[in-house]
Write a protein that holds these residues in place. Structure first.
Motif, short mmCIF file in Angstrom:
data_model
loop_
_atom_site.label_atom_id
_atom_site.label_comp_id
_atom_site.label_asym_id
_atom_site.label_seq_id
_atom_site.Cartn_x
_atom_site.Cartn_y
_atom_site.Cartn_z
N VAL A 1 0.69 -1.37 0.19
CA VAL A 1 0.49 -0.52 0.21
C VAL A 1 0.59 1.43 0.01
O VAL A 1 1.54 1.35 0.49
CB VAL A 1 -1.18 -0.04 1.12
N ASP A 2 0.70 2.23 -1.22
CA ASP A 2 1.42 3.48 -1.25
C ASP A 2 1.53 4.30 0.38
O ASP A 2 0.29 4.45 0.96
CB ASP A 2 0.56 4.40 -2.51
N ASN A 3 2.52 4.74 0.59
CA ASN A 3 2.75 5.34 1.97
C ASN A 3 1.67 6.80 1.71
O ASN A 3 1.18 6.88 3.56
CB ASN A 3 3.95 5.51 2.55
N GLY A 4 1.54 7.59 0.97
CA GLY A 4 0.29 8.61 0.84
C GLY A 4 -0.75 7.88 1.43
O GLY A 4 -1.68 8.47 1.67
N VAL A 5 -0.55 6.80 1.01
CA VAL A 5 -1.88 6.25 0.84
C VAL A 5 -2.68 6.25 2.55
O VAL A 5 -3.72 5.86 3.52
CB VAL A 5 -2.93 4.66 -0.30
N ILE A 6 -1.22 5.18 3.44
CA ILE A 6 -1.50 4.85 5.01
C ILE A 6 -1.72 6.08 5.29
O ILE A 6 -2.44 5.90 6.21
CB ILE A 6 -0.32 4.29 4.67
N GLU A 7 -0.97 7.60 4.63
CA GLU A 7 -0.84 8.40 5.50
C GLU A 7 -2.59 8.93 5.71
O GLU A 7 -2.38 9.33 6.74
CB GLU A 7 0.43 9.55 5.46
N LYS A 8 -3.05 8.40 4.47
CA LYS A 8 -3.90 9.43 4.54
C LYS A 8 -5.31 9.07 4.94
O LYS A 8 -6.16 9.94 6.00
CB LYS A 8 -4.55 9.40 2.91
N ILE A 9 -5.02 7.22 5.35
CA ILE A 9 -6.17 6.71 6.27
C ILE A 9 -5.42 6.74 6.73
O ILE A 9 -7.14 6.24 8.54
CB ILE A 9 -6.24 5.38 5.36
N ARG A 10 -5.05 6.96 8.26
CA ARG A 10 -4.36 7.02 9.62
C ARG A 10 -5.66 8.16 9.94
O ARG A 10 -5.90 8.91 10.93
CB ARG A 10 -3.13 7.03 9.72
N GLU A 11 -5.24 9.25 8.68
CA GLU A 11 -6.14 10.49 9.56
C GLU A 11 -7.57 10.98 9.18
O GLU A 11 -8.10 12.07 9.29
CB GLU A 11 -5.12 11.54 9.05
N ASP A 12 -8.27 10.52 8.06
CA ASP A 12 -8.81 10.75 7.17
C ASP A 12 -10.06 9.83 6.99
O ASP A 12 -9.48 9.03 6.83
CB ASP A 12 -8.52 11.10 5.99
N GLU A 13 -11.41 10.36 7.82
CA GLU A 13 -11.77 8.99 8.18
C GLU A 13 -12.92 8.58 6.51
O GLU A 13 -13.07 7.60 6.45
CB GLU A 13 -13.30 9.45 8.64
N GLU A 14 -12.79 9.01 6.28
CA GLU A 14 -13.46 8.66 4.78
C GLU A 14 -12.64 8.33 3.45
O GLU A 14 -13.22 7.24 3.06
CB GLU A 14 -13.65 10.38 4.46
N GLU A 15 -10.99 8.81 3.32
CA GLU A 15 -10.64 7.79 2.47
C GLU A 15 -10.11 6.55 3.31
O GLU A 15 -9.73 5.20 2.58
CB GLU A 15 -9.03 8.44 3.32
#
Length: 257
Positions: free
Chosen positions: A207-221
């Motif tokens: 999983v791309d690191n950018g995606v990981i950071e998004k799903i860590r912080e953004d509940e919609e993601e």
């Protein structure tokens, strides 16, 4: 049947017009919010529990009832109060206490979408609802925009694609274990986040690191990633790739059988 009590049905498209307005000046104000089944989408739950500043697990336990559909799919229904009217727990005399984050079905009322037709809708004009006597005129498209439906429709696209997946069209059904995983990834996002970040999930899947950071912080993601994981793990799509190429080949081989 006496004409006074006959419900009038209209079938409309996006550009068609209807008259309706709901406000505190109507004697029936809030009456449509009682003794009704309100099915909640995952995005409904996300919005409602954030408005209430509750964890997903706490909200689900306190305000919902979980059911199982014919395909083993979990369905979540708003738990109404145990009073004489079976009232919505969020509605008071002045109206909805979470109005800005109310569910999709509440926003759409009095419009109902025809299940088999994307651009067709119907209205059920009940004599008890005085809002139909008002002069305010709408198109379906204008009503959806005014009620903030667009973001809900966008967030529900992946949910619809998952629940109407070919996997179920072929007669497959989720067993109890898969149903619990589906429920977690769609509705109990706090638990799903823990599943992702407190295990070796990201050591196993590419999983791309950018995606990981998004799903860590953004509940919609996070919710969108939940659909992606469901389609991989439960519905056998290639929406994720294991880092281990041998494991990936084994998974591909198993799906081709």
């Amino acid at each position: 049947m006496n004409e006074e009590y006959t419900e009038k049905h209209q079938k409309l498209s996006l550009g068609d017009k209807f008259k309706f307005s709901c406000h505190k000046g109507l004697t029936c104000f809030n009456s449509c919010c009682s003794d009704i089944n309100i099915f909640l989408t995952p995005y409904d739950v996300l919005r409602m529990r954030k408005a209430l500043k509750m964890s997903s697990g706490e909200f689900l336990k306190r305000y919902t009832v979980a059911l199982l559909g014919d395909e083993g799919l979990p369905l979540v229904v708003l738990r109404m109060m145990e009073d004489e009217n079976k009232s919505c727990p969020f509605v008071a005399q002045d109206g909805c206490g979470i109005y800005e984050d109310r569910p999709w079905s509440c926003r759409m009322y009095p419009i109902f979408q025809v299940p088999s037709e994307e651009e067709r809708f119907w209205i059920e004009e009940r004599p008890s609802c005085l809002g139909f006597n008002e002069e305010r005129q709408w198109t379906i498209e204008g009503w959806k925009k005014a009620q903030g439906i667009n973001i809900f429709d966008k967030m529900n696209e992946s949910y619809k694609a998952t629940t109407f997946h070919d996997y179920f069209e072929k007669g497959n059904r989720l067993d109890s274990g898969k149903a619990k995983l589906f429920y977690m990834a769609c509705y109990n996002l706090d638990e799903f986040r823990g599943f992702l970040f407190k295990t070796k999930f990201f050591d196993i899947y590419d999983v791309d690191n950018g995606v990981i950071e998004k799903i860590r912080e953004d509940e919609e993601e996070l919710l969108n990633f939940g659909y992606r994981w469901i389609r991989f793990n439960l519905l056998q799509e290639d929406t994720l790739k294991p880092k281990d190429k041998v494991l990936d080949k084994l998974l591909q081989s198993g799906r081709e059988q």
